[in-house]
Design an enzyme around this catalytic site. Sequence first.
Site, PDB file in Angstrom:
ATOM      1  N   LEU A  11       0.755  -1.199   0.104  1.00 53.84           N
ATOM      2  CA  LEU A  11       0.021   0.059  -0.064  1.00 53.84           C
ATOM      3  C   LEU A  11       0.885   1.212  -0.024  1.00 53.84           C
ATOM      4  O   LEU A  11       0.600   2.190  -0.703  1.00 53.84           O
ATOM      5  CB  LEU A  11      -0.958   0.019   1.096  1.00 53.84           C
ATOM      6  N   LYS A 182     -15.474  -2.655   8.858  1.00 51.16           N
ATOM      7  CA  LYS A 182     -14.321  -3.484   8.235  1.00 51.16           C
ATOM      8  C   LYS A 182     -13.789  -4.516   9.147  1.00 51.16           C
ATOM      9  O   LYS A 182     -13.585  -5.740   8.689  1.00 51.16           O
ATOM     10  CB  LYS A 182     -13.154  -2.880   7.748  1.00 51.16           C
TER      11      LYS A 182
END
Length: 303
Positions: A11, A182
């Site tokens: 990321l 999440k």
Amino acid sequence: MTWHILGAGSLGSLWAARLFRAGIPIRLILRNQTRLQAYSAADGLTLVEQGEARRYPIAAETPETPGPISRLLVACKAYDAEPAVRQLAHRLAPGAELILLQNGLGSQDAVAACVPQARCILASSTEGAFRDGDFRVVFAGQGFTWLGDPKLPQAPAWLPDLVRADIPHAWTPDILSRLWRKLALNCAINPLTVLHDCRNGGLSDHPAVVAALCSELAELLRGCGQPETAAGLHAEVLKVIQATAANFSSMHQDVARGRRTEISFLLGHACTVATQLHLELPRLQSLHARLTDYLGQHGLPVN
Ligand code: NAD
Ligand code: KPL
């Protein structure tokens, strides 16, 4: 103002490449001199998008490099975030801002506690990237990144940098709800895919187990002041299982590759908070115990 990016993994590299090519000043912070030499030898960071590889000669340094840091994107795994930030604490300028990309919960509080002078902005991302070589990252899935600060609703001045860099995002006053949502999805899906050694779609064969877990996770979410996330949880979990049926969950992929998981910041965190709230959630606790055993038997860290 320069962005420092701590962690040139999947990321971190995805963000770095997009910021760099938008002309925004950035510097990567690599672990040590050995990694810096390897990076120099690689001539920069490579991002693969739709099969096409491009190399970006982004400046890099180590934590020991002198110089202040005003904006730090923390792109390490959750278990590395706090120690990695701690070694940079002395370099943070007054008013420094940190953007924490870690999945799950728990690591953000640990980071904030070690740099109380800085503003910590939390992120929850559905973008997908993986490394297929040293300093080489594949952009695997378009997604979206929610950003927010539970302590201060005011958006930071650098959001236009993300627009310029084409990073899909939005500022939300309720980032904790996003992160809890999440986390709950990950707790309902990922551990079971590891224990059953299956793709996400394989959980369709275990509807009662998934339903019971969702019921306990919903109780936990209500206990944490997240009643709206709790209300739709089971339906959302079923939707994600269907939509990602052909995929292996991120935790399954970690285990299959012999990599440490982020269990402590997902299921472990859920169990810790349940205990703090005096909630009895036996299925969640038992899932955590089974997963911990499984990881231990496979020679992986259990935290
Ligand atoms: P990664 O393992 O690919 O990258 C982490 C990088 O941080 C590694 O290169 C590691 O060497 C580096 N690092 C660790 N400690 C360091 C230190 N002290 N100094 C310098 N570098 C250090 O991890 P990732 O997949 O990019 O995940 C980062 C976070 O983002 C995780 O919490 C993950 O759950 C979350 N996330 C990842 C994705 C994805 O698609 N990869 C999607 C959404 C969320
Ligand atoms: O985020 C995920 C993961 O694999 O980590 C999903 C696809 C939602 C499964 O929990």
